[in-house]
Design an enzyme around this catalytic site. Structure first.
Site: not given
Length: 245
Positions: A63, A68, A113, A115, A161
């Site tokens: 990532y 994000h 992560y 969320n 989120n």
């Protein structure tokens, strides 16, 4: 037991062992505060309320550099500029303790992560007794053009989120500041999740890098002076940064 580290600016007190922080039942029992105290020339001690600055993102090389994860990048930039070493894991987050000016700050990058970001933010804020008004969240925002920044004293989750998780773990409270980093909207009919996990184009990357540099100065101003006229002017300048007269 508290362990005090002496540095050239303030003294910052923090727990010698972080093992207790992993147990939520201990959070309210431990009367602990990250604090900085300076002695003025007249002998009066001045205490500064600490800040918890949290970047949202996903851990792992997969990532790295994606849209994000600009919240992580913003924290990394602050860490570099302010020379705050992030080398400790606490409450499922990579953290570093230091200061901006005389104000103590705790930088954090949740490692559970996006969320589940609140699982780090809630316990850290409680453990170090950081007031809501000093919990600054840094994250990506699709409603803003790429590279446009915005500082707000409070707000909703905007269907993000990560922010939603943080609100849930702060007992539903939304009265904490947030630093939104614009990444733009998905082009055409592109899937939103695919867009968020995609890396920036060369042009977009240059805009983001420039924005992160501006962001460090904005965060520094907020920590030292609060939401004053400088932040108002910063937001206005960001709003029209791509408008040509």
């Amino acid at each position: 037991m508290l362990y005090t580290v002496s540095i050239s600016k303030p003294c910052i007190a923090y727990p010698k062992s972080t093992s207790q922080s992993q147990n939520p039942s201990n959070l309210k029992r431990i009367g602990l505060r990250v604090s900085a105290t300076l002695r003025e020339p007249n002998g009066v001690k001045v205490e500064y309320t600490p800040w918890l600055i949290v970047g949202l993102g996903n851990p792992g090389n997969k990532y790295h550099g994606t849209r994000h994860n600009v919240g992580f990048e913003m924290v990394d930039r602050i860490s570099q500029e302010e020379r705050i070493v992030m080398n400790t894991i606490q409450s499922k987050a990579l953290i570093g303790i230091g200061s901006i000016g005389e104000v103590p700050v705790l930088l954090a990058k949740p490692q559970g992560y996006m969320n589940f970001s609140g699982e780090s933010v809630g316990p850290l804020a409680a453990y170090y007794q950081v007031p809501l008004r000093h919990v600054l969240l840094l994250y990506d925002e699709m409603s803003l053009p790429n590279g446009v920044l915005r500082l707000q004293p409070k707000g909703g989750h905007g269907y993000h989120n990560g922010v939603k998780s943080v609100i849930e773990h702060l007992d539903g409270c939304r009265e904490f500041p947030r630093f939104c980093i614009g990444i733009g909207n998905p082009p055409g009919t592109m899937d939103m999740k695919a867009f968020l996990l995609q890396k920036f184009s060369d042009v977009e990357r240059k805009e983001i890098d420039a924005a992160l540099e501006q962001g460090v100065d904005a965060v520094r101003s907020l920590v030292l002076n609060g939401f004053d006229d400088r932040i108002t002017r910063f937001n206005l300048g960001q709003k029209y940064k791509y408008h040509k007269v």
